[in-house]
Scaffold this active site. Structure first.
Site, PDB file in Angstrom:
ATOM      1  N   LEU A 121      -3.173 -10.383  -2.440  1.00 46.55           N
ATOM      2  CA  LEU A 121      -4.408 -10.169  -1.711  1.00 46.55           C
ATOM      3  C   LEU A 121      -5.391 -11.334  -1.791  1.00 46.55           C
ATOM      4  CD1 LEU A 121      -5.776  -7.766  -0.197  1.00 46.55           C
ATOM      5  CD2 LEU A 121      -7.208  -7.582  -2.208  1.00 46.55           C
ATOM      6  N   PHE A 178     -19.416  -6.762   3.296  1.00 45.42           N
ATOM      7  CA  PHE A 178     -18.009  -6.425   3.482  1.00 45.42           C
ATOM      8  C   PHE A 178     -17.853  -5.839   4.886  1.00 45.42           C
ATOM      9  CE2 PHE A 178     -14.550  -5.623   0.183  1.00 45.42           C
ATOM     10  CZ  PHE A 178     -14.840  -6.749  -0.556  1.00 45.42           C
ATOM     11  N   HIS A 237      -1.527  -2.348   1.798  1.00 47.00           N
ATOM     12  CA  HIS A 237      -2.589  -2.396   0.798  1.00 47.00           C
ATOM     13  C   HIS A 237      -2.996  -1.050   0.214  1.00 47.00           C
ATOM     14  CE1 HIS A 237      -5.921  -4.162  -1.279  1.00 47.00           C
ATOM     15  NE2 HIS A 237      -6.825  -3.497  -0.591  1.00 47.00           N
ATOM     16  N   GLU A 274     -11.488  -9.439   1.028  1.00 44.87           N
ATOM     17  CA  GLU A 274     -12.381  -9.461   2.172  1.00 44.87           C
ATOM     18  C   GLU A 274     -13.697 -10.145   1.792  1.00 44.87           C
ATOM     19  OE1 GLU A 274     -12.172  -5.705   4.179  1.00 44.87           O
ATOM     20  OE2 GLU A 274     -14.340  -5.657   4.360  1.00 44.87           O
ATOM     21  N   GLN A 310      -3.191   1.560   5.142  1.00 38.07           N
ATOM     22  CA  GLN A 310      -3.984   0.379   5.499  1.00 38.07           C
ATOM     23  C   GLN A 310      -3.237  -0.926   5.218  1.00 38.07           C
ATOM     24  OE1 GLN A 310      -7.765  -0.901   3.199  1.00 38.07           O
ATOM     25  NE2 GLN A 310      -8.449  -0.248   5.211  1.00 38.07           N
ATOM     26  N   HIS A 363      -4.009  -4.678   4.821  1.00 41.03           N
ATOM     27  CA  HIS A 363      -5.159  -5.565   4.625  1.00 41.03           C
ATOM     28  C   HIS A 363      -4.910  -6.822   5.441  1.00 41.03           C
ATOM     29  CE1 HIS A 363      -8.144  -8.094   2.757  1.00 41.03           C
ATOM     30  NE2 HIS A 363      -8.595  -7.080   2.060  1.00 41.03           N
ATOM     31  N   ARG A 374     -10.960  -3.203   8.753  1.00 39.77           N
ATOM     32  CA  ARG A 374      -9.667  -3.833   8.425  1.00 39.77           C
ATOM     33  C   ARG A 374      -8.572  -3.583   9.457  1.00 39.77           C
ATOM     34  NH1 ARG A 374      -9.537  -2.882   1.866  1.00 39.77           N
ATOM     35  NH2 ARG A 374     -11.165  -4.438   1.523  1.00 39.77           N
ATOM     36  N   ARG A 404      -9.847   3.119   5.602  1.00 37.67           N
ATOM     37  CA  ARG A 404     -10.808   2.964   4.504  1.00 37.67           C
ATOM     38  C   ARG A 404     -11.605   1.676   4.661  1.00 37.67           C
ATOM     39  NH1 ARG A 404     -10.943   0.005  -0.427  1.00 37.67           N
ATOM     40  NH2 ARG A 404      -8.800  -0.711  -0.357  1.00 37.67           N
TER      41      ARG A 404
HETATM   42  C1  LIG Z   1      -5.059  -6.382  -5.114  1.00 38.44           C
HETATM   43  C2  LIG Z   1      -5.999  -5.239  -4.848  1.00 38.44           C
HETATM   44  C3  LIG Z   1      -7.363  -5.464  -4.712  1.00 38.44           C
HETATM   45  C4  LIG Z   1      -8.241  -4.403  -4.471  1.00 38.44           C
HETATM   46  N1  LIG Z   1      -9.573  -4.663  -4.341  1.00 38.44           N
HETATM   47  C5  LIG Z   1     -10.427  -3.624  -4.148  1.00 38.44           C
HETATM   48  C6  LIG Z   1     -11.840  -3.839  -4.078  1.00 38.44           C
HETATM   49  O1  LIG Z   1     -12.324  -4.953  -4.238  1.00 38.44           O
HETATM   50  N2  LIG Z   1     -12.645  -2.769  -3.866  1.00 38.44           N
HETATM   51  C7  LIG Z   1     -12.161  -1.505  -3.720  1.00 38.44           C
HETATM   52  O2  LIG Z   1     -12.937  -0.583  -3.541  1.00 38.44           O
HETATM   53  N3  LIG Z   1     -10.827  -1.274  -3.793  1.00 38.44           N
HETATM   54  C8  LIG Z   1      -9.961  -2.298  -4.015  1.00 38.44           C
HETATM   55  N4  LIG Z   1      -8.617  -2.047  -4.095  1.00 38.44           N
HETATM   56  C9  LIG Z   1      -8.147  -0.660  -4.096  1.00 38.44           C
HETATM   57  C10 LIG Z   1      -8.404  -0.024  -5.454  1.00 38.44           C
HETATM   58  O3  LIG Z   1      -8.361  -1.011  -6.457  1.00 38.44           O
HETATM   59  C11 LIG Z   1      -7.376   1.039  -5.792  1.00 38.44           C
HETATM   60  O4  LIG Z   1      -7.256   1.953  -4.744  1.00 38.44           O
HETATM   61  C12 LIG Z   1      -7.802   1.804  -7.057  1.00 38.44           C
HETATM   62  O5  LIG Z   1      -8.056   0.898  -8.110  1.00 38.44           O
HETATM   63  C13 LIG Z   1      -6.785   2.822  -7.491  1.00 38.44           C
HETATM   64  O6  LIG Z   1      -7.212   3.381  -8.716  1.00 38.44           O
HETATM   65  P1  LIG Z   1      -6.490   4.632  -9.351  1.00 38.44           P
HETATM   66  O7  LIG Z   1      -7.209   4.943 -10.619  1.00 38.44           O
HETATM   67  O8  LIG Z   1      -6.342   5.701  -8.355  1.00 38.44           O
HETATM   68  O9  LIG Z   1      -5.003   4.114  -9.676  1.00 38.44           O
HETATM   69  P2  LIG Z   1      -4.447   2.838 -10.462  1.00 38.44           P
HETATM   70  O10 LIG Z   1      -5.483   1.921 -10.933  1.00 38.44           O
HETATM   71  O11 LIG Z   1      -3.356   2.307  -9.609  1.00 38.44           O
HETATM   72  O12 LIG Z   1      -3.811   3.498 -11.759  1.00 38.44           O
HETATM   73  C14 LIG Z   1      -2.688   4.351 -11.715  1.00 38.44           C
HETATM   74  C15 LIG Z   1      -2.357   4.787 -13.119  1.00 38.44           C
HETATM   75  O13 LIG Z   1      -1.336   5.777 -13.084  1.00 38.44           O
HETATM   76  C16 LIG Z   1      -0.362   5.492 -14.042  1.00 38.44           C
HETATM   77  N5  LIG Z   1       0.898   6.068 -13.570  1.00 38.44           N
HETATM   78  C17 LIG Z   1       1.424   6.025 -12.334  1.00 38.44           C
HETATM   79  N6  LIG Z   1       2.592   6.692 -12.303  1.00 38.44           N
HETATM   80  C18 LIG Z   1       2.795   7.177 -13.531  1.00 38.44           C
HETATM   81  C19 LIG Z   1       3.818   7.957 -14.134  1.00 38.44           C
HETATM   82  N7  LIG Z   1       4.891   8.371 -13.459  1.00 38.44           N
HETATM   83  N8  LIG Z   1       3.699   8.261 -15.440  1.00 38.44           N
HETATM   84  C20 LIG Z   1       2.640   7.828 -16.179  1.00 38.44           C
HETATM   85  N9  LIG Z   1       1.644   7.111 -15.650  1.00 38.44           N
HETATM   86  C21 LIG Z   1       1.720   6.791 -14.353  1.00 38.44           C
HETATM   87  C22 LIG Z   1      -0.348   3.988 -14.158  1.00 38.44           C
HETATM   88  O14 LIG Z   1       0.190   3.584 -15.395  1.00 38.44           O
HETATM   89  C23 LIG Z   1      -1.839   3.680 -14.025  1.00 38.44           C
HETATM   90  O15 LIG Z   1      -2.447   3.829 -15.288  1.00 38.44           O
HETATM   91  C24 LIG Z   1      -7.732  -3.097  -4.351  1.00 38.44           C
HETATM   92  C25 LIG Z   1      -6.371  -2.871  -4.492  1.00 38.44           C
HETATM   93  C26 LIG Z   1      -5.506  -3.926  -4.716  1.00 38.44           C
HETATM   94  C27 LIG Z   1      -4.027  -3.622  -4.818  1.00 38.44           C
END
Ligand SMILES: Cc1cc2nc3c(=O)[nH]c(=O)nc-3n(C[C@H](O)[C@H](O)[C@H](O)COP(=O)(O)OP(=O)(O)OC[C@H]3O[C@@H](n4cnc5c(N)ncnc54)[C@H](O)[C@@H]3O)c2cc1C
Length: 584
Positions: free
Chosen positions: A252, A119, A353, A255, A240, A242, A286, A397
């Protein structure tokens, strides 16, 4: 109105990787943990993560966590806190093995070990040859991780409030957090959840921009809840883009495509990254690749009838590799661009992103705010995942480091809550109910008729035009004024006639308000930072300026105030990495 109340030991808001990995720490204890999520847990954005999670397992090429740490510090453009970075890179290795034991079906090498791909920004030996550090389950790594964590939580009898929306934190008059006001989306029924500790794990705010890789649910709710509770947001200017979103759409293209040997070309068929990053080429960091693409397009070397994108070529990898390692990408290309990536190159352009900034925490997930000349912990409040800023990503990042961040710091937050539960106990009181009633007023809006959708479209376009890949004083000051004006219009959004309004429309209004608070934090912090560093690129201040700007920004909602705090340049046990020019 009487409010229903429930009591738990820990309340976790968010069921993505961060929230679920915090919650699973309570398995086999007597503590009662509630997880609130506005969507069914396995629909959280973590499910969409494609490429993988970083850990220096050295399964494919030589590696160690110290090199991973160097790459992360350099990738952060030296703004990341080196104590947290050291902790994350060391913990990466046991974290990935724990995932494996929890049932994540990683892709495998012929010798049976976990498959790892190259990556961007990964090196051997502190800046030497390319490393391969990203552990992947084909191009559906997040899906595999989230489903395994959900199953582990079901087994652990975690109490889920699915499709409940958290509106606001409830605090006492000393600023300690007592729990939160949430609302069942289907019925609109409010509920007060009292907890000894509350963890914000609500994910990012990618919906502040019009073209984004993020899901509709990524509206920065937890960050805005923290702002309203008086907590500042840190480093919000670092957003960021992407490099490879599907042109014009934003979905997306991981990468991992470039990690597998794909590369970018302009309209002359030139592999232009060789000019911008002679060593790392398409696998430069990135921010570097995104700026290169925008520059190619601006200078007239873009592809397509409008010259508004570049092409990502991977057909030379052959159908077999594409089908084995990148099946989801092939599918996305067909659905969203009408292109079979095994035959033709994909049209791509940078897409919003990931937010490097967020709610400031320490490496135990505790929320930390400045106090006098030092800092203090907000009692009862934790944050983890993309909503938080423990500052492992600094100004930029690296790919594969976010899944790692959410898992490592989600776990750390869960464990710290568990170990310190007694310390936190402060019950809710009459005043808590008053606060909840106050917050509920935003549910019933009484303006004179603006539509949420129109306002949201205008806001997201403004953010894209005024806080995108390249930023100047003039563009950004105009942006900040426009966003403030749009925020005022929020008062005119009308939703009072219960017979006609769906709860989902009310939720959209609450989300828009949260988005605007995050948007203004982002734009105001960007305007304040007069240097270029990582993802924050200012043609009017083209250089990084360590003498004046080696510091984290803090944005406070009250008075739209900006403050700063020092970067932690001292790691935990190893020597620190002093700032150097960042070239790839
Ligand atoms: C398309 C895509 C591909 C990616 N690929 C990669 C990768 O390959 N490798 C990598 O390291 N990172 C990757 N990322 C980044 C990474 O996936 C995210 O930063 C990470 O998954 C975020 O996880 P999280 O648990 O913080 O939040 P999330 O998984 O976004 O979860 C947020 C949670 O909060 C809840 N929530 C939010 N607001 C409220 C509210 N008001 N009330 C109740 N619940 C709420 C939602 O329901 C959800 O359950 C990618 C991101 C995207 C968008």
């Amino acid at each position: 109105m009487a409010l229903n109340k429930r009591r738990f030991d820990a309340l976790i808001i968010g069921a993505g990787g961060a929230g679920l990995n915090a919650a699973v720490q309570f398995a086999n204890t007597n503590a009662r943990v509630a997880v609130v999520s506005k969507v069914f847990p396995t629909r959280s954005h973590t499910v969409a993560a494609q490429g993988g999670v970083n850990a220096a397992l050295a399964n494919v090429m030589p590696d160690n966590w110290h090199w991973h740490m160097f790459d992360t510090v350099k990738g952060s453009d030296y703004l990341g806190d080196q104590d947290s970075i050291e902790y994350m890179c060391r913990e990466a290795i046991p974290t990935v093995y724990e995932l494996e034991h929890n049932g994540v079906p990683f892709s495998r090498l012929d010798n049976g070990k976990i498959y790892q791909r190259a990556f961007g920004g990964q090196s051997q030996n502190f800046g030497g040859a390319q490393a391969a550090r990203t552990c992947a389950a084909a191009d559906r790594t997040g899906h595999a991780i989230l489903h395994s964590l959900y199953q582990q939580n079901v087994r652990a009898r975690t109490h889920f409030f699915d499709e409940y929306f958290a509106i606001d934190l409830i605090r006492d008059n000393e600023g300690a957090i007592l729990g939160a006001l949430v609302l069942e989306i289907e019925t609109g029924e409010p509920l007060l959840i009292e907890a000894k500790a509350t963890v914000l794990a609500t994910g990012g705010c990618g919906q502040v921009f019009r073209t984004t890789s993020n899901a509709h649910i990524n509206t920065g709710d937890g960050m805005a809840m923290a702002l309203r509770a008086g907590v500042p947001l840190m480093d919000m200017e670092f957003y960021q883009f992407h490099p490879t979103g599907i042109a014009g759409k934003g979905m997306l293209i991981t990468e991992g495509v470039r990690g597998e040997g794909g590369y970018l070309i302009n309209k002359d068929g030139e592999r232009f990254m060789e000019r911008y990053a002679p060593n790392a080429k398409d696998l430069a960091s990135r921010d570097v690749v995104s700026r290169a693409i925008v520059t190619e397009v601006k200078e007239g070397r873009g592809c397509g009838p409008n010259g508004d994108h570049v092409l990502l070529k991977l057909d030379h990898l052959g159908e077999e590799i594409i089908q084995k390692r990148l099946p989801g990408i092939r599918e996305s290309g067909k659905i969203f661009a009408g292109v079979d990536a095994a035959v033709e190159p994909l049209p791509v352009f940078p897409t919003a992103h990931y937010i490097m900034g967020g709610i400031p925490t320490d490496r135990y997930g505790r929320v930390i705010v400045p106090h006098g000349s030092g800092e203090e912990v907000v009692p009862g409040l934790y944050a983890a995942g993309e909503a938080a800023c423990v500052s492992v990503h600094g100004a930029n990042r690296l790919g594969g480091n976010s899944l790692l961040d959410i898992l490592v710091f989600g776990r750390a937050a869960g464990l710290h809550v568990l170990d310190n539960m007694e310390e936190h106990h402060r019950p809710m009181n009459e005043d808590s109910v008053d606060q909840a009633m106050q917050s509920l007023q935003r549910w019933d809006r009484k303006g004179d008729g603006l539509s949420v959708r129109e306002l949201r479209d205008e806001f997201r376009k403004t953010m894209e035009d005024h806080a995108g890949v390249f930023r100047t004083e003039e563009i950004m000051s105009e942006g900040v004024e426009k966003i403030k004006a749009l925020r005022k219009k929020m008062d005119d959004v009308v939703l009072t006639d219960h017979s006609k309004v769906f709860n989902t429309a009310r939720i959209e209004a609450l989300e828009l308000q949260n988005l605007m608070d995050c948007g203004i934090a982002l734009a105001a912090s960007a305007l304040a930072r007069k240097e270029s560093r990582g993802a924050h690129s200012r043609p009017d201040y083209p250089d990084r300026n360590d003498a004046e700007w080696m510091k984290h920004s803090l944005y406070y909602l009250e008075g739209d105030r900006i403050d700063f705090k020092p970067v932690q340049t001292k790691p935990l046990t190893v020597d620190s990495f002093p700032p150097k020019e960042r070239v790839y």
